[in-house]
Scaffold this motif. Structure first.
Motif, PDB file in Angstrom:
ATOM      1  N   SER A 140     -11.758  -6.721  -2.751  1.00 55.53           N
ATOM      2  CA  SER A 140     -10.645  -5.767  -2.736  1.00 55.53           C
ATOM      3  C   SER A 140      -9.878  -5.674  -1.418  1.00 55.53           C
ATOM      4  O   SER A 140     -10.438  -5.298  -0.382  1.00 55.53           O
ATOM      5  CB  SER A 140     -11.184  -4.381  -3.109  1.00 55.53           C
ATOM      6  N   GLU A 195      -0.387  -7.596  -9.341  1.00 56.67           N
ATOM      7  CA  GLU A 195      -1.486  -8.537  -9.618  1.00 56.67           C
ATOM      8  C   GLU A 195      -1.166  -9.899  -9.020  1.00 56.67           C
ATOM      9  O   GLU A 195      -0.078 -10.438  -9.199  1.00 56.67           O
ATOM     10  CB  GLU A 195      -1.682  -8.642 -11.134  1.00 56.67           C
ATOM     11  N   GLY A 214      -4.255  -4.685  -8.923  1.00 60.82           N
ATOM     12  CA  GLY A 214      -5.262  -5.384  -9.727  1.00 60.82           C
ATOM     13  C   GLY A 214      -5.039  -5.153 -11.211  1.00 60.82           C
ATOM     14  O   GLY A 214      -4.942  -4.012 -11.669  1.00 60.82           O
ATOM     15  N   ASP A 256      -8.869  -3.992  -7.549  1.00 60.79           N
ATOM     16  CA  ASP A 256      -8.653  -5.395  -7.192  1.00 60.79           C
ATOM     17  C   ASP A 256      -9.932  -6.158  -6.872  1.00 60.79           C
ATOM     18  O   ASP A 256      -9.943  -7.081  -6.061  1.00 60.79           O
ATOM     19  CB  ASP A 256      -7.633  -5.512  -6.049  1.00 60.79           C
TER      20      ASP A 256
END
Length: 526
Positions: A171, A36, A13, A167
């Motif tokens: 997540s 990412e 993330g 994230d």
């Protein structure tokens, strides 16, 4: 999994929290990988407010000047009741500003994120994998293995000593670990509308909370020409239909003349209050929206994630260096979870005030809040709702333990006036007003302190700056530090790398004892 890890820390993330965390770790010289899904920074604002603690963290990663030019003061909020009159207010905290920054500001998120990414690009030990999706992870007693897939479809593996999931609300890391979210009982649909105005002076420079049962809403003036409205959806309204462009404009017209506005972004959100039941599973930890979500009514959503990053980064660095045991990482959840729970509780309370839909209940609310405001009972400084740490790596029962250390403007030898943190390493530090306050530190304690990389700093009220015998002396231009020390009746303070106070000491002997306690605690865990 016998191979040596290629990285110290892998971060899943690369939003603002992941980017700040990556910069903090890289600044410690750690080798990091960032994974990412998106190809670039999301180009529209989401978070719009920051507080002085978050700005201090931007400063810690070398972006003080960038942020100074990017922020606008948040000039407080007026809550308007059913009759349109003020029922509650938050005022800006008056100077002197304790942390060296304006306590509440607005900012443009894409600009801040780009600055963070540009900064990270300057570190050789930081590898960033964009357009890459995490698909599996496994861990053993020595490392974590992350399987990821590039946009091309090619799979690759990243191995690290620790992995941190930054994230977001959906997540992958949290779901993979099977960590549940505790529901803190807040669930409402709101529309967020970001606009650009061609007439920046047209509206007041302060925020408004429209506590109207017919249609609750919020107005936040951002930097430059950014103006935001948040509008509550009413029972029975379809979130999808509500977000249609015609409807967005119709709802916006209920709050303001739209003739000068261009809609930059509108989105319908479900505002939640959620808290992860666990923040760590051995070598994997969670941070930011991946482990907590708060309604936006205290402006603390992103700030909470930034606090997570600042709390965990130095602990990982100490563990990597061998200056602390792995159990120190357990103090991350011990410290941050109650803090987030408290902030969410306050945000919920304000959300309920703003979002009341029952007209009779709203009238009663207005009468009560107006009376509290008139009598002086109402707390009008927003920062008072942000708690100190209550456990973890602090000297329980010691003065000032768990509070934030002040940041005066100081002058070092032959230098200009600067914020104190700019002259410090991101390590532990002892601060005192005179060298005598540090005179009782035993040789053994001093040796341990040096080994830890700790600094000793005298912040004097006058005289010359110097750097002698391992003690840096700086001179403050006001009495922020001196008054703070005097008010709390301490001679010295031990401050953590994230600028929370480990303990205040009333005398040199107590200081020596507290240093020993800190060293022991670092190796024993929380």
């Amino acid at each position: 999994m016998s191979k040596t890890p290629e990285y110290d820390v892998a971060i899943v993330g690369y939003g603002p929290v992941g980017a700040i965390f990556a910069n903090l770790l890289a600044n410690y010289g750690l080798k990091i990988a960032v994974i990412e899904r998106a190809a670039a920074v999301y180009d529209k604002p989401r978070a719009i407010t920051l507080d002085h603690e978050a700005l201090r963290v931007f400063q810690a990663v070398g972006l003080a000047e960038v942020m100074e030019n990017a922020i606008a003061p948040h000039n407080g909020s007026h809550y308007l009741g059913v009759d349109g009159e003020v029922i509650k207010m938050f005022d800006p905290m008056p100077p002197p500003y304790p942390l060296g920054w304006i306590p509440n500001v607005t900012f443009v998120q894409p600009d801040a994120e780009q600055a963070l990414r540009d900064k990270l690009a300057g570190y050789q030990g930081a590898d960033v994998f964009l357009s890459a999706t995490a698909v599996a992870l496994a861990q053993d007693e020595a490392s974590v293995s992350l399987q990821a897939r590039a946009e091309s479809g090619d799979a690759f593996e990243i191995r690290a000593r620790y992995l941190v999931g930054c994230d977001g609300a959906n997540s992958f890391v949290r779901k993979h670990l099977g960590i549940e979210l505790e529901d803190l009982a807040f669930d409402e649909w709101w529309m967020v509308v970001d606009t650009l105005t061609s007439e920046p002076a047209k509206r007041p420079a302060r925020a408004f909370q429209y506590c109207w049962p017919s249609r609750p809403g919020t107005f936040v003036p951002g930097p430059r020409n950014l103006r935001r409205w948040e509008i509550k959806l009413l029972p029975g309204e379809d979130p999808e239909a509500a977000g249609a462009p015609d409807n967005v404009l119709k709802l916006l017209k209920g709050f303001t003349d739209t003739s000068d506005l261009t809609i930059w972004r509108s989105a319908v959100y479900r505002f939640h209050a959620l808290l992860g039941q666990g923040w760590r599973a051995r070598r994997v930890l969670l941070m930011g929206d991946a482990v907590h979500q708060t309604p936006p009514f205290l402006g603390q959503g992103l700030c909470a994630g930034i606090r997570d990053a600042a709390n965990l980064a130095w602990k990982l660095a100490l563990v990597m260096r061998g200056h602390a045991g792995d159990a120190l990482l357990d103090s991350y959840e011990v410290e941050r979870k109650p803090h987030v729970r408290s902030v969410v509780a306050s945000a919920k309370e304000f959300g309920k005030i703003i979002g009341e839909l029952d007209p009779a209940a709203a009238m009663a609310r207005d009468a009560q809040l107006r009376a509290e405001l008139k009598s002086g009972k109402a707390q009008t400084i927003r920062q008072k709702f942000i708690p100190d740490l209550v456990g973890g790596l602090i000297a329980s029962g010691a003065k000032l333990a768990g509070g934030l250390f002040v940041q005066p403007h100081v002058r070092a030898a032959d230098g200009p006036l600067r914020r104190l943190d700019d002259l410090l390493k991101p390590e532990f530090a002892i601060f005192a007003a005179t060298p005598a306050a540090m005179s009782g530190i035993s040789e053994a304690s001093l040796s341990s302190w040096r080994q830890l990389g700790g600094e000793r700093v005298v912040i004097a009220g006058s005289g010359e700056s110097s750097n002698r015998d391992g003690i840096m002396t700086v001179v403050e231009n006001e009495r922020l530090f001196a008054d703070w020390m005097q008010a709390n009746a301490v001679e010295a303070v031990i401050v953590r790398p994230d600028r929370y106070v480990f303990a205040g000491a009333e005398n040199p002997q107590r200081l020596s004892m507290l240093i020993e306690q800190l060293i022991q605690n670092l190796h024993a865990g929380p």
